[in-house]
Design a protein around this motif. Structure first.
Motif, PDB file in Angstrom:
ATOM      1  N   SER A 168     -11.261  20.978 -17.887  1.00 29.92           N
ATOM      2  CA  SER A 168     -10.404  21.476 -16.807  1.00 29.92           C
ATOM      3  C   SER A 168     -11.010  22.744 -16.238  1.00 29.92           C
ATOM      4  CB  SER A 168      -9.015  21.772 -17.352  1.00 29.92           C
ATOM      5  OG  SER A 168      -8.348  22.613 -16.451  1.00 29.92           O
ATOM      6  N   LYS A 169     -11.382  22.714 -14.978  1.00 22.77           N
ATOM      7  CA  LYS A 169     -11.969  23.895 -14.348  1.00 22.77           C
ATOM      8  C   LYS A 169     -10.898  24.710 -13.639  1.00 22.77           C
ATOM      9  CE  LYS A 169     -16.424  22.607 -14.911  1.00 22.77           C
ATOM     10  NZ  LYS A 169     -17.631  23.364 -15.132  1.00 22.77           N
ATOM     11  N   ALA A 190     -10.448  26.969 -25.103  1.00 25.74           N
ATOM     12  CA  ALA A 190     -10.548  26.537 -23.703  1.00 25.74           C
ATOM     13  C   ALA A 190     -10.085  27.618 -22.713  1.00 25.74           C
ATOM     14  CB  ALA A 190      -9.806  25.221 -23.502  1.00 25.74           C
ATOM     15  N   GLU A 210     -18.936  21.986 -22.161  1.00 22.28           N
ATOM     16  CA  GLU A 210     -18.305  22.734 -21.081  1.00 22.28           C
ATOM     17  C   GLU A 210     -16.850  22.315 -20.988  1.00 22.28           C
ATOM     18  OE1 GLU A 210     -20.578  21.788 -17.596  1.00 22.28           O
ATOM     19  OE2 GLU A 210     -19.981  19.685 -17.610  1.00 22.28           O
ATOM     20  N   ARG A 211     -16.064  23.165 -20.352  1.00 28.08           N
ATOM     21  CA  ARG A 211     -14.630  22.863 -20.210  1.00 28.08           C
ATOM     22  C   ARG A 211     -14.420  21.678 -19.295  1.00 28.08           C
ATOM     23  NH1 ARG A 211     -11.325  28.040 -18.460  1.00 28.08           N
ATOM     24  NH2 ARG A 211     -10.014  26.384 -17.683  1.00 28.08           N
ATOM     25  N   LEU A 222     -10.457  18.392 -23.583  1.00 26.67           N
ATOM     26  CA  LEU A 222     -10.707  19.834 -23.505  1.00 26.67           C
ATOM     27  C   LEU A 222     -12.147  20.155 -23.127  1.00 26.67           C
ATOM     28  CD1 LEU A 222      -8.932  20.818 -26.847  1.00 26.67           C
ATOM     29  CD2 LEU A 222      -8.080  21.310 -24.555  1.00 26.67           C
ATOM     30  N   PHE A 223     -13.079  19.478 -23.792  1.00 24.02           N
ATOM     31  CA  PHE A 223     -14.498  19.789 -23.612  1.00 24.02           C
ATOM     32  C   PHE A 223     -15.310  18.526 -23.445  1.00 24.02           C
ATOM     33  CE2 PHE A 223     -12.913  23.510 -25.903  1.00 24.02           C
ATOM     34  CZ  PHE A 223     -13.453  24.538 -25.139  1.00 24.02           C
TER      35      PHE A 223
END
Length: 203
Positions: free
Chosen positions: A201-202, A165, A198-199, A188-189
């Motif tokens: 948490s941006k 991540a 995709e992640r 996480l994803f």
């Protein structure tokens, strides 16, 4: 080393799980400048070379990209094959039409070698995903870790995903194998498409 090499499976071919490559191309079109991709199970190199060909095809349609691919594997024997970039006619004949001539030079009747433009995009190095230290540094625009996690138990999978991540850029994509899913790692994803994550948490 021999023991480790004997344990690893190396089923691979160019553009395996082909639905991933148009998704990667689409992702690359949103990027510019320096692009970094990590291929975690490079095996004999067909996967990283497929990534490199996808990048060059995308660049030929106008994207301005400088793509670097880190190709790692546990098995040093297959990494040597990948770094050399020489493949038999059987492997080359499975490439989409026109790609063999665009991206490979004929060595002799039976063998073809990846052109320098492809080879210089890829750095091959040994890495074991379960080691406590990894020799790669992010951030990456995409990580390909396909058909590796099936060999790990759930705790090991989670540990690896936790380490992926922060190595991915906020909008980076994680590509996994067709039989892998990470419902246990939704913090996480999140699934973005067929076996593409995709992640969460941006930040």
């Amino acid at each position: 080393e021999h023991f480790v090499n004997a344990l690893t499976t190396n089923l691979t071919y160019f553009f395996r799980e082909e639905h991933h490559f148009p998704i990667l191309a689409e992702h690359l079109r949103t990027l510019s400048g320096e692009v970094n991709i990590w291929c975690c199970a490079a095996s004999t190199g067909e996967e990283p070379y497929s990534l490199a060909m996808t990048a060059l095809e995308t660049a030929s349609s106008g994207a301005r990209l400088n793509v670097n691919i880190v190709a790692t594997d546990l098995d040093t024997n297959v990494l040597r094959v990948g770094a050399e970039g020489i493949y038999g006619a059987e492997a080359i004949n499975k490439l989409p039409a026109g790609m063999a001539n665009r991206y490979f030079d004929r060595v002799d009747d039976q063998r073809w070698r990846a052109k320098p433009a492809l080879r210089q995009m890829i750095r091959f190095q040994q890495l074991n995903l379960v080691d406590t230290q990894w020799s790669v540094r992010g951030p990456f625009d995409a990580i390909f870790c396909r058909n590796v996690m099936i060999y790990f138990d759930r705790d090991t999978q989670l540990a690896v995903l936790r380490r992926f991540a922060p190595l991915l850029k906020p909008d980076g994509l994680l590509f996994v194998g067709h039989s892998e899913n990470f419902y246990h790692a939704t913090d996480l994803f999140r699934l973005r498409g067929k076996t593409v994550y995709e992640r969460v948490s941006k930040a």
